[in-house]
Design a protein around this motif. Structure first.
Motif: not given
Length: 427
Positions: A34-44
């Motif tokens: 599971a993941f937070d999509p906002v954190r996904l985008r921020a990390g990339r």
């Protein structure tokens, strides 16, 4: 913009990433699911801008849909823009990220916290209407104005798809233009925990699709019918598309790379497939399996091929750990018997992310032609390849596993079972 707080990024700390917790895990699984999509985008985006800082870029102009998605999460008519590079995203080291979009479709992406502004593409339809000579200068002038406004004198700009007329238009404005594709791919080699969660979900969907294929294998069905089952189930599982049509049967399994056809499958044959799937969240799922078509048992020769491919994959997986070099992997890899060497698979391992990525490690005899040296690092995801087939024979076996490199070794992302009948385990 996102409310996520970031640690201060200094020139001395180019690899710092957002202060966010690891992606959560479900049901005691060691792989995040599971993941937070906002954190996904921020990390990339943070990884990408760290790379830009290291390489001295003032800005990137991204035409490749995979890089656009990596930088911002924005996706629009993916297949269309894979062939028609007229949508682009301006990503500065400092300043607003601007989407230059296909007319009438900006609403698809402007809700994203990573997109600060939307404008209409300056080069949409230009090539098909023989207007490249008219659109190039407006493109170059607009990008140069953005760089001048935010880059404090830095003139270095990266294009990931370096169209000649557009590169020249940027240079005419005094910008220094570089092909940044290899830099973006190198940046993307390390996956954030949120990306690994995406990859795990994508893999689960592809495994479900392959299970439907295995259930449907029988004499009389065609390769195309099996491929349609796989493709349909990929879509049902939330996937997006399959890059190749690598599903073959009988004598079409040798050599490898024959794509699905209208051939009718017969008893006693092998069916081999490679998923090559852009799955859910736009992340790649890449594993291979080979099956036997009943009724009856596989031949001793088919079992021999399968066992060799199985041994090759597992021997090479055991080599994978942080710190091992690509050349070491090539030199210590499973030794392919001479009679099967001509039809070896091109790589031992290759990177996996939004598609087949960095690195690609070729066999020792091909290493200097196709690979450059590097080191496995925690957070890399790779697929481990095997194809065993010989010239003049009817059968070939394709197996492949996808794994994530951990702090201490590796862990499998692909969990689809191997074939007990072909391994001689069925009593």
């Amino acid at each position: 913009m996102s409310t996520i707080e970031f640690e201060q990024l200094s020139d001395h700390e180019p690899d710092r990433i957002p202060v966010v917790p690891s992606a959560p895990m479900a049901n005691g699984d060691s792989i995040p699911t599971a993941f937070d999509p906002v954190r996904l985008r921020a990390g990339r985006l943070t990884r990408l801008r760290n790379m830009m800082r290291e390489e001295g870029y003032a800005a990137l102009v991204l035409f490749d849909p995979n890089n656009q998605r990596y930088a911002t999460g924005s996706r629009n008519m993916f297949g269309y823009f894979l062939r028609n590079s007229t949508r682009y995203i301006y990503v500065p080291l400092e300043g607003p990220i601007i989407l230059f979009e296909y007319p009438g479709s900006a609403h698809v992406s402007t809700w994203l916290e990573t997109i600060d502004e939307s404008r209409t593409s300056k080069v949409v339809w230009s090539a098909v209407n023989q207007r490249d000579n008219l659109s190039s200068d407006p493109f170059g002038i607009e990008i140069a104005e953005l760089v001048q406004a935010h880059a404090a004198g830095n003139r270095k700009v990266g294009l990931d798809r370096c169209a000649l007329n557009l590169a020249r238009s940027l240079e005419a404005q005094g910008l220094e233009v570089f092909d940044c594709m290899q830099d973006t791919l190198h940046c993307r080699r390390i996956k954030t925990p949120e990306e690994i969660a995406c990859l795990a979900q994508s893999m689960a969907g592809s495994e479900a699709a392959v299970a439907r294929v295995e259930e449907a294998i029988r004499p009389g069905i065609t390769e195309n019918e099996l491929f349609a089952i796989m493709y349909g189930n990929v879509i049902e599982q939330g996937g997006e598309f399959i890059e190749t049509r690598l599903l073959s049967s009988g004598p079409r399994t040798n050599p490898w790379f024959n794509e699905a056809s209208d051939r009718v499958i017969r008893p006693g044959e092998l069916v081999a497939l490679d998923t090559d799937t852009i799955g859910c969240h736009g992340y790649y799922s890449d594993f291979s399996r080979t099956f036997h078509v009943g009724p009856g048992k596989p031949s001793d020769y088919q079992c021999h091929l399968y066992r060799m491919a199985y041994d090759q994959v597992h021997h090479n997986m055991a080599l994978l750990k942080p710190g091992v070099t690509y050349r070491e992997i090539a030199e210590r890899a499973w030794k392919i018997p001479e009679r099967f060497l001509d039809r070896r698979y091109p790589s031992i391992i290759h990177g996996v992310g939004m598609h087949g990525e960095t690195p690609l490690v070729a066999h020792h005899m091909d290493f200097d032609d196709f690979s450059s040296d590097g080191v496995l690092e925690p957070g890399m995801v790779v697929s481990v390849e095997s194809y065993i087939g010989e010239v003049g024979a009817a059968d070939g076996v394709k197996l492949e596993e996808e794994v994530v490199i951990t702090d201490s070794g590796m862990e499998k992302l692909s969990r689809y079972p191997f074939n007990d009948r072909l391994l001689g385990r069925e009593y």
